[in-house]
Design a protein around this motif. Structure first.
Motif, mmCIF file in Angstrom:
data_model
loop_
_atom_site.group_PDB
_atom_site.id
_atom_site.type_symbol
_atom_site.label_atom_id
_atom_site.label_comp_id
_atom_site.label_asym_id
_atom_site.label_seq_id
_atom_site.Cartn_x
_atom_site.Cartn_y
_atom_site.Cartn_z
ATOM 1 N N GLU A 165 0.836 -1.205 0.000
ATOM 2 C CA GLU A 165 0.000 0.000 0.000
ATOM 3 C C GLU A 165 0.868 1.251 0.000
ATOM 4 N N ASN A 166 1.994 1.175 0.680
ATOM 5 C CA ASN A 166 2.962 2.263 0.689
ATOM 6 C C ASN A 166 4.352 1.649 0.839
ATOM 7 N N ILE A 167 5.366 2.495 0.904
ATOM 8 C CA ILE A 167 6.737 1.988 0.934
ATOM 9 C C ILE A 167 7.046 1.270 2.253
ATOM 10 N N ALA A 168 6.346 1.623 3.325
ATOM 11 C CA ALA A 168 6.555 0.944 4.606
ATOM 12 C C ALA A 168 6.065 -0.500 4.544
ATOM 13 N N GLN A 169 4.896 -0.712 3.940
ATOM 14 C CA GLN A 169 4.382 -2.064 3.807
ATOM 15 C C GLN A 169 5.240 -2.873 2.828
ATOM 16 N N THR A 170 5.766 -2.212 1.810
ATOM 17 C CA THR A 170 6.652 -2.876 0.854
ATOM 18 C C THR A 170 7.900 -3.403 1.567
ATOM 19 N N TYR A 171 8.472 -2.574 2.408
ATOM 20 C CA TYR A 171 9.638 -2.996 3.199
ATOM 21 C C TYR A 171 9.273 -4.186 4.084
ATOM 22 N N GLN A 172 8.085 -4.165 4.650
ATOM 23 C CA GLN A 172 7.646 -5.256 5.528
ATOM 24 C C GLN A 172 7.551 -6.573 4.759
ATOM 25 N N PHE A 173 7.037 -6.509 3.537
ATOM 26 C CA PHE A 173 6.944 -7.717 2.707
ATOM 27 C C PHE A 173 8.319 -8.361 2.538
ATOM 28 N N ILE A 174 9.335 -7.519 2.296
ATOM 29 C CA ILE A 174 10.682 -8.033 2.022
ATOM 30 C C ILE A 174 11.355 -8.501 3.313
ATOM 31 N N SER A 175 11.236 -7.705 4.358
ATOM 32 C CA SER A 175 11.925 -8.025 5.613
ATOM 33 C C SER A 175 11.401 -9.300 6.250
ATOM 34 N N THR A 176 10.124 -9.629 5.985
ATOM 35 C CA THR A 176 9.533 -10.846 6.561
ATOM 36 C C THR A 176 9.681 -12.062 5.641
ATOM 37 N N GLY A 177 10.227 -11.839 4.437
ATOM 38 C CA GLY A 177 10.431 -12.951 3.516
ATOM 39 C C GLY A 177 9.247 -13.277 2.629
ATOM 40 N N ASN A 178 8.166 -12.499 2.731
ATOM 41 C CA ASN A 178 7.025 -12.727 1.846
ATOM 42 C C ASN A 178 7.383 -12.423 0.393
ATOM 43 N N ALA A 179 8.374 -11.568 0.218
ATOM 44 C CA ALA A 179 8.980 -11.333 -1.093
ATOM 45 C C ALA A 179 10.486 -11.401 -0.888
ATOM 46 N N GLU A 180 11.185 -12.088 -1.783
ATOM 47 C CA GLU A 180 12.635 -12.250 -1.597
ATOM 48 C C GLU A 180 13.394 -10.945 -1.750
ATOM 49 N N LEU A 181 12.855 -10.035 -2.568
ATOM 50 C CA LEU A 181 13.516 -8.750 -2.803
ATOM 51 C C LEU A 181 12.479 -7.749 -3.274
ATOM 52 N N GLY A 182 12.898 -6.489 -3.348
ATOM 53 C CA GLY A 182 11.964 -5.457 -3.787
ATOM 54 C C GLY A 182 12.606 -4.084 -3.775
ATOM 55 N N PHE A 183 11.863 -3.127 -4.294
ATOM 56 C CA PHE A 183 12.345 -1.752 -4.362
ATOM 57 C C PHE A 183 11.789 -0.941 -3.189
ATOM 58 N N VAL A 184 12.681 -0.355 -2.415
ATOM 59 C CA VAL A 184 12.290 0.481 -1.284
ATOM 60 C C VAL A 184 13.098 1.780 -1.320
ATOM 61 N N ALA A 185 12.874 2.623 -0.340
ATOM 62 C CA ALA A 185 13.655 3.852 -0.213
ATOM 63 C C ALA A 185 14.964 3.539 0.509
#
Length: 251
Positions: A165-185
């Motif tokens: 939904e925003n960059i904070a949730q995107t970071y959460q997806f990656i940090s928890t392993g729900n996504a192996e990698l991703g684009f964040v700030a």
């Protein structure tokens, strides 16, 4: 004794006057700027007596909320387009906007061994999910899509995208392993002058439009001294030092 009482009374009068002058400002802040803004808000309170009541979220959602009458008085956007749009629509204090930071996009993984050769990990396509912020509401998500298109891999990657939904949730997806990698700030993973954990590729600035992040006083804050004080504080050396420490550039 009388001298001491007189001094105490004067001190109390000064404190009372300062408290009377202190005010509160309601601030909507782009999610990517969460960590630096928490420090800035604390320093702002200590140095000015004013209080910043801060909410963090996606810039696009804040725009919709402001249009629907949300009581925010200052917006710290993740882009420069949203404040300009609000100003054109008569929703801001004219001429109050300025660029407080220029953001940096980073491809990041919590796995310290995953991103070893920059964007080549994307071309290999050997992962289940790639997280990005919603490109319709989050400028960092839009920048991520520019990068994928520029690498000519957007169609290949699209089925594996998961959107925060925003960059904070995107970071959460990656940090928890729900996504192996991703684009964040970069600010989300930058600590003590370097990438704190995991592995990363800092995206060259010429691979997407500059992420110029503008601040603006909204109509609700036009006559609020704390709103003006916060804007001035963001332009000061202490705030700039905090902003740079999280990997942002200053115009």
């Amino acid at each position: 004794m009388k001298l001491m009482q007189s001094g105490l009374a004067a001190l109390m009068l000064i404190s009372a006057s300062t408290a009377a002058l202190a005010d509160e400002v309601k601030v909507a802040v782009a999610a990517n700027f969460t960590a630096p803004m928490k420090l800035i808000a604390e320093a702002f309170n200590q140095d000015t007596g004013h209080t910043a009541e801060v909410a963090f979220g996606a810039t696009g959602k804040f725009y919709a909320q402001i249009k629907n009458g949300a009581p925010f008085e200052v917006l710290l956007s993740a882009d420069d387009a949203t404040p300009a749009k609000l100003e054109a629509e008569g929703m801001t204090k004219t001429g109050s906007s300025f660029t407080y930071a220029i953001g940096t996009l980073v491809l990041w993984s919590a796995d310290p061994d995953l991103i070893k050769d920059g964007p080549k990990v994307l071309g290999r396509n050997q992962f289940r999910k790639l997280a990005i912020a919603n490109p319709k509401t989050a400028p960092y998500g839009a920048a991520a899509m520019e990068v994928l298109k520029g690498l000519s891999i957007d169609q290949m990657i699209t089925p594996k995208l998961v959107q925060g939904e925003n960059i904070a949730q995107t970071y959460q997806f990656i940090s928890t392993g729900n996504a192996e990698l991703g684009f964040v700030a970069l600010s989300q993973v930058f600590k003590d002058g370097r990438i704190g954990e995991g592995s990363a590729w800092i995206v060259p600035a010429d691979m997407h439009k500059p992420i110029r992040q503008d601040a603006v006083i909204l109509k609700n804050g036009e006559n609020n001294a704390a709103a003006t004080a916060l804007m001035d504080y963001l332009k000061g050396d202490k705030a700039k030092e905090i902003i740079r420490s999280f990997g942002y550039a200053i115009p």
